[in-house]
Design a protein around this motif. Structure first.
Motif, PDB file in Angstrom:
ATOM      1  N   UNK A  73       0.804  -1.215   0.000  1.00 14.42           N
ATOM      2  CA  UNK A  73       0.000   0.000   0.000  1.00 14.42           C
ATOM      3  C   UNK A  73       0.844   1.276   0.000  1.00 14.42           C
ATOM      4  N   UNK A  74       1.872   1.336   0.834  1.00  9.99           N
ATOM      5  CA  UNK A  74       2.698   2.539   0.925  1.00  9.99           C
ATOM      6  C   UNK A  74       4.141   2.142   1.133  1.00  9.99           C
ATOM      7  N   UNK A  75       5.035   3.007   0.694  1.00  9.15           N
ATOM      8  CA  UNK A  75       6.460   2.814   0.932  1.00  9.15           C
ATOM      9  C   UNK A  75       7.056   4.138   1.391  1.00  9.15           C
ATOM     10  N   UNK A  76       7.919   4.058   2.392  1.00 10.67           N
ATOM     11  CA  UNK A  76       8.655   5.227   2.866  1.00 10.67           C
ATOM     12  C   UNK A  76      10.139   4.868   2.958  1.00 10.67           C
ATOM     13  N   UNK A  77      10.968   5.857   2.633  1.00 15.25           N
ATOM     14  CA  UNK A  77      12.419   5.660   2.695  1.00 15.25           C
ATOM     15  C   UNK A  77      13.025   6.725   3.607  1.00 15.25           C
ATOM     16  N   UNK A  78      13.978   6.283   4.414  1.00 12.37           N
ATOM     17  CA  UNK A  78      14.703   7.188   5.309  1.00 12.37           C
ATOM     18  C   UNK A  78      16.189   6.920   5.107  1.00 12.37           C
TER      19      UNK A  78
END
Length: 262
Positions: free
Chosen positions: A112-117
């Motif tokens: 559903x969602x992807x986040x990168x840090x």
């Protein structure tokens, strides 16, 4: 018995495959947890660095001639490339000719969602994954110590969302295509450097690759980082602390990753 060169004999390999089948197929009978069959297939994938393992694993499962064994063969062909994938597919077709078919269909994995840090030498990718009505938090992290991550337990959608945000507190949304490009580069560098992976990611790596939309066999064989035993929390498995992340962020990420394992 061990060969003189220190390897594993075919007899010992078959015994390992037999014991693994005894332990895991029993758990597939009756009600299952989401992605349980996929994780059993991934367990068998851990044997692949041993010579003759694909043939032995597939033969051991085919000999069982049960719906549960067919489930695992079906997942093996979806998660792994040559030689294991095609061997599993051929065995599944032979079982089908005798009336043995998978008990369940392989679920769709909806990311559903992807986040990168990314900061100070540490890179973290976190996503919210839905499969069979359950929600998982996908995580892939890299720093100077190697790779860590996995899928964790199934949980409520709101909990998976909160954990994804906690894993990447200063991160940003990233499109799947861009994430795939970065993951491919990361894995190519890991292979070149023979970077180690933690035990959770060694198991879940093929599932992480599939969830991202990478083809079967995209997850490489990498050495497993085995850590000394530490007290286990509710997550049930020790995790490592990425040292390259600043102190306050290290603490929250470590606690989150502990909760994200079975």
């Amino acid at each position: 018995m061990l060969r003189q060169d220190g390897g594993v004999s075919r007899e010992e390999l078959r015994e390992q495959a037999r014991l693994l089948a005894d332990e895991t197929l029993k758990g597939l009978a009756g009600a299952r947890r989401p992605l349980q069959a996929e994780r059993v297939a991934a367990f068998f994938g851990l044997l692949l660095d041993v010579e003759d393992a694909p043939e032995v694993v597939v033969d051991e499962l085919e000999r069982r001639a049960t719906g549960e064994a067919a489930d695992v063969l079906d997942r093996l062909r979806r998660l792994f490339a040559e030689p294991l994938g095609p061997l599993a597919d051929a065995a599944l077709q032979r079982l089908a000719a005798t009336g043995v078919a998978p008990v369940t269909a392989a679920p769709e994995l909806e990311l559903r969602r992807l986040r990168r840090d990314q900061e100070e030498g540490a890179w973290v990718l976190a996503g919210q994954l839905e499969a069979e009505g359950a929600h998982f938090t996908l995580m892939l992290a890299a720093d100077a110590n190697g790779l860590a991550g996995g899928l964790g337990d199934d949980r409520a959608a709101v909990e998976a969302e909160a954990l994804m945000l906690e894993l990447t507190p200063e991160g940003e949304e990233i499109a799947r295509a861009a994430a795939i490009t970065e993951v491919r580069t990361l894995l190519a560098e890991a292979v070149e450097l023979q970077a180690g992976v933690d035990e959770g990611l060694a198991l879940d790596g093929p599932l992480v690759a599939r969830a991202l939309g990478l083809p079967p066999g995209s997850w490489p064989a990498l050495p497993v980082l085995r850590r000394p035993a530490v007290p286990r929390g509710a997550a049930g498995a020790p995790r490592r602390d990425p040292r390259a992340v600043k102190k306050d962020k290290r603490k929250s990420a470590k606690a989150a990753r502990k909760r994200n394992r079975r």
